[in-house]
Scaffold this active site. Sequence first.
Site, PDB file in Angstrom:
ATOM      1  N   LEU A  12      45.188  33.151  47.705  1.00  0.00           N
ATOM      2  CA  LEU A  12      44.064  32.231  47.500  1.00  0.00           C
ATOM      3  C   LEU A  12      43.844  31.919  46.022  1.00  0.00           C
ATOM      4  O   LEU A  12      44.078  30.803  45.567  1.00  0.00           O
ATOM      5  CB  LEU A  12      42.796  32.821  48.112  1.00  0.00           C
ATOM      6  CG  LEU A  12      41.506  32.034  47.902  1.00  0.00           C
ATOM      7  CD1 LEU A  12      41.585  30.659  48.550  1.00  0.00           C
ATOM      8  CD2 LEU A  12      40.315  32.816  48.456  1.00  0.00           C
ATOM      9  N   ASP A  13      43.385  32.919  45.275  1.00  0.00           N
ATOM     10  CA  ASP A  13      43.050  32.705  43.862  1.00  0.00           C
ATOM     11  C   ASP A  13      44.291  32.393  43.041  1.00  0.00           C
ATOM     12  O   ASP A  13      45.254  33.153  43.036  1.00  0.00           O
ATOM     13  CB  ASP A  13      42.353  33.943  43.288  1.00  0.00           C
ATOM     14  CG  ASP A  13      40.982  34.152  43.905  1.00  0.00           C
ATOM     15  OD1 ASP A  13      40.318  33.156  44.199  1.00  0.00           O
ATOM     16  OD2 ASP A  13      40.581  35.318  44.077  1.00  0.00           O
ATOM     17  N   THR A  19      39.627  30.500  41.243  1.00  0.00           N
ATOM     18  CA  THR A  19      38.333  31.167  41.069  1.00  0.00           C
ATOM     19  C   THR A  19      38.469  32.373  40.148  1.00  0.00           C
ATOM     20  O   THR A  19      37.559  33.185  40.051  1.00  0.00           O
ATOM     21  CB  THR A  19      37.745  31.611  42.423  1.00  0.00           C
ATOM     22  OG1 THR A  19      38.657  32.524  43.042  1.00  0.00           O
ATOM     23  CG2 THR A  19      37.525  30.421  43.343  1.00  0.00           C
ATOM     24  N   TRP A  27      33.129  40.352  36.712  1.00  0.00           N
ATOM     25  CA  TRP A  27      33.526  41.675  36.222  1.00  0.00           C
ATOM     26  C   TRP A  27      32.985  41.922  34.817  1.00  0.00           C
ATOM     27  O   TRP A  27      32.570  43.040  34.489  1.00  0.00           O
ATOM     28  CB  TRP A  27      35.052  41.816  36.219  1.00  0.00           C
ATOM     29  CG  TRP A  27      35.672  42.077  37.540  1.00  0.00           C
ATOM     30  CD1 TRP A  27      36.664  41.355  38.141  1.00  0.00           C
ATOM     31  CD2 TRP A  27      35.378  43.149  38.437  1.00  0.00           C
ATOM     32  NE1 TRP A  27      36.990  41.903  39.355  1.00  0.00           N
ATOM     33  CE2 TRP A  27      36.226  43.003  39.556  1.00  0.00           C
ATOM     34  CE3 TRP A  27      34.480  44.223  38.401  1.00  0.00           C
ATOM     35  CZ2 TRP A  27      36.198  43.895  40.647  1.00  0.00           C
ATOM     36  CZ3 TRP A  27      34.453  45.104  39.481  1.00  0.00           C
ATOM     37  CH2 TRP A  27      35.294  44.946  40.582  1.00  0.00           C
ATOM     38  N   LYS A  47      44.267  40.989  38.361  1.00  0.00           N
ATOM     39  CA  LYS A  47      44.715  39.886  39.212  1.00  0.00           C
ATOM     40  C   LYS A  47      45.576  40.391  40.372  1.00  0.00           C
ATOM     41  O   LYS A  47      46.506  41.152  40.172  1.00  0.00           O
ATOM     42  CB  LYS A  47      45.487  38.855  38.385  1.00  0.00           C
ATOM     43  CG  LYS A  47      44.598  38.092  37.414  1.00  0.00           C
ATOM     44  CD  LYS A  47      45.361  36.998  36.700  1.00  0.00           C
ATOM     45  CE  LYS A  47      44.446  36.184  35.793  1.00  0.00           C
ATOM     46  NZ  LYS A  47      45.171  35.120  35.077  1.00  0.00           N
ATOM     47  N   GLY A  48      45.228  39.945  41.561  1.00  0.00           N
ATOM     48  CA  GLY A  48      46.032  40.252  42.736  1.00  0.00           C
ATOM     49  C   GLY A  48      45.765  41.596  43.379  1.00  0.00           C
ATOM     50  O   GLY A  48      46.382  41.928  44.386  1.00  0.00           O
ATOM     51  N   VAL A  49      44.843  42.380  42.817  1.00  0.00           N
ATOM     52  CA  VAL A  49      44.547  43.685  43.400  1.00  0.00           C
ATOM     53  C   VAL A  49      43.151  43.670  44.020  1.00  0.00           C
ATOM     54  O   VAL A  49      42.348  42.772  43.771  1.00  0.00           O
ATOM     55  CB  VAL A  49      44.669  44.823  42.358  1.00  0.00           C
ATOM     56  CG1 VAL A  49      46.071  44.872  41.788  1.00  0.00           C
ATOM     57  CG2 VAL A  49      43.665  44.654  41.232  1.00  0.00           C
ATOM     58  N   SER A  50      42.861  44.683  44.817  1.00  0.00           N
ATOM     59  CA  SER A  50      41.613  44.709  45.560  1.00  0.00           C
ATOM     60  C   SER A  50      40.417  44.956  44.634  1.00  0.00           C
ATOM     61  O   SER A  50      40.562  45.350  43.475  1.00  0.00           O
ATOM     62  CB  SER A  50      41.651  45.812  46.621  1.00  0.00           C
ATOM     63  OG  SER A  50      41.599  47.093  46.003  1.00  0.00           O
ATOM     64  N   ALA A 119      43.612  39.229  48.709  1.00  0.00           N
ATOM     65  CA  ALA A 119      42.909  40.499  48.556  1.00  0.00           C
ATOM     66  C   ALA A 119      41.399  40.293  48.584  1.00  0.00           C
ATOM     67  O   ALA A 119      40.641  41.256  48.645  1.00  0.00           O
ATOM     68  CB  ALA A 119      43.323  41.165  47.237  1.00  0.00           C
ATOM     69  N   LYS A 149      47.976  44.794  47.668  1.00  0.00           N
ATOM     70  CA  LYS A 149      49.173  44.403  46.924  1.00  0.00           C
ATOM     71  C   LYS A 149      49.307  45.302  45.687  1.00  0.00           C
ATOM     72  O   LYS A 149      48.297  45.656  45.090  1.00  0.00           O
ATOM     73  CB  LYS A 149      49.052  42.936  46.492  1.00  0.00           C
ATOM     74  CG  LYS A 149      48.831  41.969  47.667  1.00  0.00           C
ATOM     75  CD  LYS A 149      48.455  40.576  47.175  1.00  0.00           C
ATOM     76  CE  LYS A 149      48.052  39.676  48.329  1.00  0.00           C
ATOM     77  NZ  LYS A 149      47.620  38.335  47.884  1.00  0.00           N
ATOM     78  N   GLU A 173      52.581  32.993  45.761  1.00  0.00           N
ATOM     79  CA  GLU A 173      51.746  33.851  44.922  1.00  0.00           C
ATOM     80  C   GLU A 173      51.794  33.438  43.458  1.00  0.00           C
ATOM     81  O   GLU A 173      52.754  32.819  43.013  1.00  0.00           O
ATOM     82  CB  GLU A 173      52.225  35.303  45.021  1.00  0.00           C
ATOM     83  CG  GLU A 173      51.605  36.111  46.137  1.00  0.00           C
ATOM     84  CD  GLU A 173      50.231  36.653  45.778  1.00  0.00           C
ATOM     85  OE1 GLU A 173      49.770  36.413  44.640  1.00  0.00           O
ATOM     86  OE2 GLU A 173      49.625  37.328  46.626  1.00  0.00           O
TER      87      GLU A 173
END
Length: 227
Positions: A12-13, A19, A27, A47-50, A119, A149, A173
């Site tokens: 998505l992001d 976003t 954050w 980026k890309g992590v939960s 995520a 991820k 991605e």
Amino acid sequence: MSTFPQAVIFDLDGVLTDTAEFHYLAWKQLGAELGIEVDKALNEQLKGVSRLQSLERILAAAPVPPVLTAEEMEHLAAKKNAHYTALIASVTPNDILPGIAALLQELRAAGLKLAVGSASRNAPFVLERLGLDSAFDYVVDAGRIQRGKPDPETFTNAADHLKVPYESCIGVEDAAAGVEAIKRAGMFAVGIGSAQTLRQADYLVTATELLSAEHILAAYSRWIDKA
């Protein structure tokens, strides 16, 4: 083995919309409340992590990393998400990244199934704000994913739901962790970004407007022929 894929799974992001700046601001605000500076360099690691993994990395950057209970971690993660949700309420269909709407139409016309593997637990809300909630056959529920991820679970979850073999899937991605997850799932990886960051991508473009179904499908065909 068919040289034509059956499904495309999008992050998505940074892929459908950007976003990332909203995540960064949310954050940064939480970090300020905790006395931790969240700068651009630290944000790149998120980026890309939960959400919880991101929080762990922020806390680890503190001069004296605090030791928190699972309940305290969940509270802080929820607080960040409240900041983020307030910010993304301003998202509209105008925030779909260049070329994405046309790409989705092309892939759908080619008969492929489409999914979102993000995520973000806010993916359904963001897709609704973008007017893309009906564009996908499936949206992975990030809350049900046990391993984020670069673990492949997000992508295999989507493929399993769509009942498509992993090698017949294409993942899209913009983060290294995401591309690694796609490859670990045994799928064809489309990367959006720099070759230095996304070294594992099978097909790479520098920006979303350069994506085309024709070129992606041709690259997939060459990849599967070599498998």
